[in-house]
Scaffold this active site. Structure first.
Site, PDB file in Angstrom:
ATOM      1  N   GLY A  22      -8.806 -51.814  -3.914  1.00  0.00           N
ATOM      2  CA  GLY A  22      -8.062 -50.278  -4.046  1.00  0.00           C
ATOM      3  C   GLY A  22      -7.486 -50.304  -5.044  1.00  0.00           C
ATOM      4  N   GLY A  24      -4.908 -47.373  -8.169  1.00  0.00           N
ATOM      5  CA  GLY A  24      -4.226 -46.157  -7.939  1.00  0.00           C
ATOM      6  C   GLY A  24      -3.139 -46.262  -9.292  1.00  0.00           C
ATOM      7  N   SER A  25      -2.061 -45.247  -9.082  1.00  0.00           N
ATOM      8  CA  SER A  25      -1.043 -45.272 -10.102  1.00  0.00           C
ATOM      9  C   SER A  25      -0.314 -46.645 -10.273  1.00  0.00           C
ATOM     10  CB  SER A  25      -0.102 -44.096  -9.696  1.00  0.00           C
ATOM     11  OG  SER A  25       0.433 -44.435  -8.383  1.00  0.00           O
ATOM     12  N   THR A  28      -4.182 -51.831  -9.666  1.00  0.00           N
ATOM     13  CA  THR A  28      -5.460 -52.324  -8.870  1.00  0.00           C
ATOM     14  C   THR A  28      -4.757 -53.383  -7.739  1.00  0.00           C
ATOM     15  OG1 THR A  28      -5.863 -54.276 -10.346  1.00  0.00           O
ATOM     16  CG2 THR A  28      -6.971 -52.225 -10.544  1.00  0.00           C
ATOM     17  N   VAL A  29      -5.602 -53.268  -6.459  1.00  0.00           N
ATOM     18  CA  VAL A  29      -5.484 -54.342  -5.594  1.00  0.00           C
ATOM     19  C   VAL A  29      -6.646 -55.259  -5.085  1.00  0.00           C
ATOM     20  CG1 VAL A  29      -4.835 -54.538  -3.118  1.00  0.00           C
ATOM     21  CG2 VAL A  29      -3.836 -52.521  -4.555  1.00  0.00           C
ATOM     22  N   LYS A  44      -1.469 -57.036  -5.886  1.00  0.00           N
ATOM     23  CA  LYS A  44      -1.377 -55.563  -6.747  1.00  0.00           C
ATOM     24  C   LYS A  44      -1.032 -56.305  -8.084  1.00  0.00           C
ATOM     25  CE  LYS A  44       0.673 -52.297  -4.428  1.00  0.00           C
ATOM     26  NZ  LYS A  44       1.802 -51.501  -3.723  1.00  0.00           N
ATOM     27  N   ASP A 135       8.169 -41.317  -0.766  1.00  0.00           N
ATOM     28  CA  ASP A 135       6.584 -41.043  -0.651  1.00  0.00           C
ATOM     29  C   ASP A 135       5.817 -41.459   0.452  1.00  0.00           C
ATOM     30  OD1 ASP A 135       4.267 -40.242  -1.849  1.00  0.00           O
ATOM     31  OD2 ASP A 135       3.631 -42.050  -2.738  1.00  0.00           O
TER      32      ASP A 135
END
Length: 360
Positions: A22, A24-25, A28-29, A44, A135
């Site tokens: 994964g 995103g903001s 990375t994962v 993460k 969120d």
């Protein structure tokens, strides 16, 4: 005072990083494995200043919480120069957005009931600890292989006490305090720059239930909603709520209306919603007291700079056509109650096909 069990936290050099699962903001994962136990977890990683801020906020929120069966578990963190690695529990099922896509695009109502109840328990735990998630959406709710549901991604989360203090500072200095979240899931009062409290999570919960039931984001089902700015204005200043699923039972529709009241003071709390027949199967709905809420609120501002993606998921749900939005300016409330874009405080919402998570 971290609440993490040392037996669960792999030490530096005692684990190996696996494949990327994964991004995103937050960064990375990667999947990871403990060398001593063979157990799996995720790492993460942040590499930029914006990613680092989101991950540091997540660590600060999670490390002081007692472990909960409804919150993804924080296992520890490591710094390597300017980079930050955060070790988290691995949820094999992925996000609810993944699950809906893999099972026909949406979830059956019996499953939605089960998942909603578990989400509510997670929100009740957070709110009891003075935390607003900020969120909540399907991509930030993770599923274990045995069906356990846990809330994840606390890069946008806020403590109510911090919001109170910043509210006082804002009054004294006239500074702006940006709110984080994903616009289509955000409550009207948050977009109007009026307040942020626990009831904002309840609005987002209603949007998430719609997302589970339909397989689509809230507010994104018609061609009329293809203009992102028009959608934001409609959410912030209109008198509508997201379109409710037509196939829902009366219990489900009533539950959604309790979540999606445009007056934040009238939204039900987690405790009240847990007694609703949609999740409790009780024979009657207990009307909440009419007294004002005890939850604190504070003036806030909205729509910071970010890029998009969440949890472990690399794929994005379909969104309205034509939403290639490069810049949105925060709203400011006019005297007549309308909102207009602020000038001078531009906020880039760079998206590659979808509505994005905005983080401060």
């Amino acid at each position: 005072m971290a609440r993490v069990s040392t037996s669960l936290s792999p030490k530096r050099g005692e684990w190996v990083k696996g494949k990327l699962i994964g991004s995103g903001s937050f960064g990375t994962v990667h999947l990871a494995m403990s060398k001593s136990t063979g157990g799996l977890f995720v790492v993460k990683s942040a590499h930029t200043r914006a990613e680092l801020a989101a991950l540091e906020n997540e660590v600060e929120i999670l490390k002081n919480l007692e472990p909960s069966p409804y919150i993804v578990q924080y296992l520890g963190s490591e710094r390597h120069g300017d980079d930050l690695n955060v070790l988290m529990e691995y949820m094999a099922g992925g996000s609810l957005a993944d699950i809906a896509e893999k099972f026909g695009g949406s979830l059956q109502e019996d499953v939605v009931r089960l998942y909603t109840k578990e989400i509510l328990k997670g929100l009740k735990y957070l709110h009891g600890n003075g935390i607003v998630h900020c969120d909540l959406k399907c991509k930030n709710v993770l599923l274990g292989s045995s069906g356990d549901i846990k809330l994840a991604d606390f890069g946008c989360a806020r403590r109510v006490e911090d919001l109170k203090n910043k509210s006082l500072m804002k009054k004294n200095t006239k500074s702006l305090e940006y709110v984080s979240g994903t616009p289509l899931w955000m409550a009207p009062e948050v977009l109007r720059n009026e307040e942020l409290d626990f009831s904002a999570d309840i609005w987002s919960l209603g949007c998430t239930v719609i997302e589970m039931a339909t397989g689509r984001p809230p507010w994104g089902a018609s061609k009329h909603d293809s203009d992102p700015m028009a959608v934001l204005l409609k959410i912030a200043c209109g008198d509508e709520i997201p379109k409710l699923p037509t196939h829902c039972t009366k219990e489900g529709l009533d539950f959604l209306r309790r979540c999606l009241d445009r007056d934040s003071r009238k939204r039900w709390t987690c405790e009240e919603l847990l007694r609703h027949p949609f999740v409790s199967r009780d024979s009657s709905v207990t009307t909440p007291p009419s007294s004002p809420k005890d939850a604190a609120s504070s003036p806030v501002s909205v729509l910071g700079i970010s890029s998009f993606d969440d949890a472990y998921d690399l794929e994005e749900p379909e969104s309205p056509e034509g939403n290639d939005l490069s810049v949105i300016k925060p709203f400011t409330l006019c005297k007549d109650g309308r909102t207009m874009p602020r000038h001078g405080d531009e906020c880039a919402l760079c998206s590659s096909q979808n509505w994005i998570t905005v983080r401060s």
